[in-house]
Design a protein around this motif. Sequence first.
Motif, PDB file in Angstrom:
ATOM      1  N   LYS A  45       0.860  -1.186   0.000  1.00 55.53           N
ATOM      2  CA  LYS A  45       0.000   0.000   0.000  1.00 55.53           C
ATOM      3  C   LYS A  45       0.898   1.239   0.000  1.00 55.53           C
ATOM      4  CE  LYS A  45      -1.926  -1.056   3.935  1.00 55.53           C
ATOM      5  NZ  LYS A  45      -1.226  -2.310   4.247  1.00 55.53           N
ATOM      6  N   PRO A  46       0.384   2.383  -0.452  1.00 52.71           N
ATOM      7  CA  PRO A  46       1.198   3.605  -0.395  1.00 52.71           C
ATOM      8  C   PRO A  46       1.725   3.887   1.007  1.00 52.71           C
ATOM      9  CG  PRO A  46      -0.742   3.984  -1.747  1.00 52.71           C
ATOM     10  CD  PRO A  46      -0.904   2.616  -1.154  1.00 52.71           C
ATOM     11  N   SER A  47       0.968   3.481   2.024  1.00 55.08           N
ATOM     12  CA  SER A  47       1.403   3.721   3.405  1.00 55.08           C
ATOM     13  C   SER A  47       2.576   2.833   3.800  1.00 55.08           C
ATOM     14  CB  SER A  47       0.236   3.492   4.370  1.00 55.08           C
ATOM     15  OG  SER A  47      -0.271   2.175   4.223  1.00 55.08           O
ATOM     16  N   ASP A  48       2.904   1.825   2.951  1.00 52.83           N
ATOM     17  CA  ASP A  48       4.060   0.973   3.239  1.00 52.83           C
ATOM     18  C   ASP A  48       5.373   1.634   2.829  1.00 52.83           C
ATOM     19  OD1 ASP A  48       2.630  -1.121   4.354  1.00 52.83           O
ATOM     20  OD2 ASP A  48       2.244  -2.059   2.399  1.00 52.83           O
ATOM     21  N   LEU A  49       5.308   2.711   2.069  1.00 53.21           N
ATOM     22  CA  LEU A  49       6.511   3.489   1.770  1.00 53.21           C
ATOM     23  C   LEU A  49       6.963   4.191   3.038  1.00 53.21           C
ATOM     24  CD1 LEU A  49       5.335   5.124  -1.583  1.00 53.21           C
ATOM     25  CD2 LEU A  49       7.081   3.339  -1.370  1.00 53.21           C
ATOM     26  N   ILE A  50       8.246   4.476   3.148  1.00 52.27           N
ATOM     27  CA  ILE A  50       8.720   5.158   4.354  1.00 52.27           C
ATOM     28  C   ILE A  50       8.039   6.535   4.439  1.00 52.27           C
ATOM     29  CG2 ILE A  50      10.915   3.934   4.421  1.00 52.27           C
ATOM     30  CD1 ILE A  50      12.257   6.383   3.234  1.00 52.27           C
ATOM     31  N   PRO A  51       7.700   6.997   5.637  1.00 52.95           N
ATOM     32  CA  PRO A  51       6.926   8.243   5.785  1.00 52.95           C
ATOM     33  C   PRO A  51       7.564   9.435   5.081  1.00 52.95           C
ATOM     34  CG  PRO A  51       7.089   7.096   7.884  1.00 52.95           C
ATOM     35  CD  PRO A  51       7.971   6.355   6.941  1.00 52.95           C
ATOM     36  N   GLU A  52       8.916   9.530   5.125  1.00 51.08           N
ATOM     37  CA  GLU A  52       9.585  10.675   4.497  1.00 51.08           C
ATOM     38  C   GLU A  52       9.314  10.712   2.994  1.00 51.08           C
ATOM     39  OE1 GLU A  52      12.296   9.191   7.877  1.00 51.08           O
ATOM     40  OE2 GLU A  52      10.991   8.349   6.339  1.00 51.08           O
ATOM     41  N   LEU A  53       9.314   9.520   2.357  1.00 48.28           N
ATOM     42  CA  LEU A  53       9.076   9.457   0.913  1.00 48.28           C
ATOM     43  C   LEU A  53       7.601   9.709   0.595  1.00 48.28           C
ATOM     44  CD1 LEU A  53      10.691   9.005  -1.688  1.00 48.28           C
ATOM     45  CD2 LEU A  53      10.043   6.596  -1.592  1.00 48.28           C
ATOM     46  N   GLN A  54       6.723   9.202   1.431  1.00 51.19           N
ATOM     47  CA  GLN A  54       5.289   9.469   1.239  1.00 51.19           C
ATOM     48  C   GLN A  54       5.023  10.971   1.212  1.00 51.19           C
ATOM     49  OE1 GLN A  54       2.369   7.328   3.696  1.00 51.19           O
ATOM     50  NE2 GLN A  54       4.021   5.958   4.333  1.00 51.19           N
ATOM     51  N   GLY A  55       5.710  11.692   2.121  1.00 50.43           N
ATOM     52  CA  GLY A  55       5.491  13.129   2.211  1.00 50.43           C
ATOM     53  C   GLY A  55       5.955  13.894   0.991  1.00 50.43           C
ATOM     54  N   ARG A  56       6.850  13.282   0.203  1.00 48.34           N
ATOM     55  CA  ARG A  56       7.358  13.948  -1.002  1.00 48.34           C
ATOM     56  C   ARG A  56       6.469  13.711  -2.214  1.00 48.34           C
ATOM     57  NH1 ARG A  56      10.297  18.113   0.463  1.00 48.34           N
ATOM     58  NH2 ARG A  56      11.359  17.550   2.412  1.00 48.34           N
ATOM     59  N   PHE A  57       5.411  12.927  -2.046  1.00 47.36           N
ATOM     60  CA  PHE A  57       4.418  12.725  -3.117  1.00 47.36           C
ATOM     61  C   PHE A  57       3.041  13.069  -2.568  1.00 47.36           C
ATOM     62  CE2 PHE A  57       7.985  10.101  -4.430  1.00 47.36           C
ATOM     63  CZ  PHE A  57       8.045  10.335  -5.789  1.00 47.36           C
ATOM     64  N   PRO A  58       2.797  14.374  -2.373  1.00 48.75           N
ATOM     65  CA  PRO A  58       1.563  14.787  -1.691  1.00 48.75           C
ATOM     66  C   PRO A  58       0.292  14.573  -2.517  1.00 48.75           C
ATOM     67  CG  PRO A  58       2.767  16.702  -2.491  1.00 48.75           C
ATOM     68  CD  PRO A  58       3.641  15.522  -2.735  1.00 48.75           C
ATOM     69  N   ILE A  59       0.407  14.529  -3.831  1.00 45.98           N
ATOM     70  CA  ILE A  59      -0.782  14.366  -4.672  1.00 45.98           C
ATOM     71  C   ILE A  59      -0.980  12.890  -4.988  1.00 45.98           C
ATOM     72  CG2 ILE A  59      -1.962  15.112  -6.778  1.00 45.98           C
ATOM     73  CD1 ILE A  59      -1.262  17.389  -4.834  1.00 45.98           C
ATOM     74  N   ARG A  60      -2.074  12.313  -4.533  1.00 47.51           N
ATOM     75  CA  ARG A  60      -2.383  10.907  -4.794  1.00 47.51           C
ATOM     76  C   ARG A  60      -3.517  10.839  -5.817  1.00 47.51           C
ATOM     77  NH1 ARG A  60      -0.615   8.176  -0.020  1.00 47.51           N
ATOM     78  NH2 ARG A  60       1.327   9.254   0.534  1.00 47.51           N
ATOM     79  N   VAL A  61      -3.293  10.076  -6.867  1.00 51.42           N
ATOM     80  CA  VAL A  61      -4.307   9.931  -7.911  1.00 51.42           C
ATOM     81  C   VAL A  61      -4.535   8.450  -8.157  1.00 51.42           C
ATOM     82  CG1 VAL A  61      -4.937  10.442 -10.298  1.00 51.42           C
ATOM     83  CG2 VAL A  61      -3.528  12.060  -9.022  1.00 51.42           C
ATOM     84  N   GLU A  62      -5.776   8.011  -8.035  1.00 55.97           N
ATOM     85  CA  GLU A  62      -6.106   6.619  -8.302  1.00 55.97           C
ATOM     86  C   GLU A  62      -6.723   6.522  -9.691  1.00 55.97           C
ATOM     87  OE1 GLU A  62      -8.127   2.753  -6.116  1.00 55.97           O
ATOM     88  OE2 GLU A  62      -7.924   4.673  -5.063  1.00 55.97           O
TER      89      GLU A  62
END
Length: 465
Positions: A334-351
Motif C-alpha cells: 500500500k502507499p502507506s508501506d513506503l517510508i513516511p519521508e518518501l510518502q510526504g514527497r508525493f503529496p498528490i495521490r491519484v487513483e
Amino acid sequence: MTEHLNRLTPRQIVFELDQYIIGQNDAKRNVAIALRNRWRRMNSPEDIQREIIPNNILMIGATGVGKTEIARRLAKIADAPFVKVEASKFTEVGYVGRDVESMVRDLVEQAVGMVRTQKKEEVKQKAEQAVEDIILDALIPPVHGSSAVKIKADNNTSEVMPEDDAELNQRTRERFREKIRNGELDSRKIDIEVQQNQAPNVGMIGGAMDDVSMMNIQEMIGNMMPRRGKKRKVTVEEARKILLDEEASKLIDMDEVKLEAIKKAENLGIIFIDEIDKVASSRSGGGGGPDVSREGVQRDLLPIVEGSAVNTKHGVINTDHILFVAAGAFHVAKPSDLIPELQGRFPIRVELNSLTESDFYQILKTPKNALTKQYVAMMESEGVELEFEDGALREIARIAFEVNSEVENIGARRLQTVMSLLLNDFMFDIPDVIGADSHIVVTADLVSEKLSALVKNRDLSQYIL
C-alpha cells in the motif's frame, strides 16, 4: 523557456492529453495543474521562487491504464526532458548496476540532446550554405586569377573548362550551386572528408569508480587526442546528410548548450518512477531479508526527490524543482508501506480507474495514435485499404475486456494482442496474396470468427504477454 508554457493553461493541457488518452480525468487534471504550476513558479517574485516546491504525484492503478502514457505525453506537450525508470531496477543488495542518481544524469542527457537539436535547427541555414561550399569545392575547386576550371566526373576523369579569370569560375560555381539545390547532381559521386572522434574506451584497474568520473576521464582523453579525417566517396545527396550535422555542430557553442540544458532539466524536467510499489516494504514483516534492500532504495531515492545537487558530466544539477511522478499498481503493498519521508514527497495521490469495455471501444476509435489507425497506415503503405466497421470495434473491445476479466488484467495492452491475432493473417498475405488496390473490411462477424474460439478456450496462454 516559459513562453511555450504560457500558452498551456490547465484546460488546454487536458485537451491535448485527451487526444491520446481515454478517461482518467482526475489524473489528467492533477498533472495539468502540476505543469501549469511550473510556469506560475517561474513567473513569481524571485525571493519566493526557490521556496515553491513541485507537487510530486503518486499514481495508483493497474498496469495498462495509462499511467506512463500520461507522464510521457505531458512531457511532450511541455517540450520538457523526460526520463522513465523502474524502481525495481534498484532493488539489488549493494546496488550492483545503476545507482539512483543515474536517473538525473539521464535527464540531463535528454535535455542536452533537446537543446542541441534546437540550436542546430537555428543554424541550419548557415550549415546548409557551408555544406554547399564543401560540395562545390569537391566538384569545382575554386581558382584565383587566370586558370582553368576542372569539374570532377564519376569516372575519376576531369572535364576541363578554360577560363580567363576567377570571376567566371565563380559564376560556374553559382550555376552548380543551383543544380545542387535543385537535386540535379544528387547521384554525382564526390570525395569528402569526415571527422572522426578518437575517444578511446578507458578501463580502470583498482578501486571502483563512479560513472561521472569515468565519463569525465574518457572525455578529457578524447579531447586531448587529435581528430582524424577519413576520406569517403559518396553521392552528393549522401554528402549533404553527412556534412550537415557536422557543420551545424561547428556553429553551436556546446558550453552554452550545456548551461541551457541544465537549466531546462532543473525547471522543466520530469522523472517518472514506475513500479515504486515493488520497493515498498511490508510493515508487518520482520526486520531483515529483502525488506532491508527495498527500504534502502527508498532512502536513496529520498534526497533526489527532496532536492539535492547531482554531479553530471555536463555540470552540477539541482533536483529541487524537477517534477517526480511515481506510479505503481499497489496490489500487495500500500502507499502507506513506503517510508513516511518518501510518502510526504508525493503529496498528490491519484487513483486511476480500471478500463471498461466502453473505454476499450473509445481507445480503438478516438486517439490520434489509435491501434486501428496504425494498422490502416501500415496497410496503406502496401496500397491496401483497411476499414473497420463500428460493430467490429465494439466486438474487439468486448473480447479484450472479457479476456482481461478472465485471465489477467493488463489494461489497454490487451488490445495489441487481440488486434495482432485478428489481423496477422492479412499482414502475412500482403503483398504476395493480397495485392495493391485491395480493400479489406473488418466486420463484427469476422472478429467473432477469428477470435471467439480463443475466448471460449480457458487455456488462454497465447494472450498472456
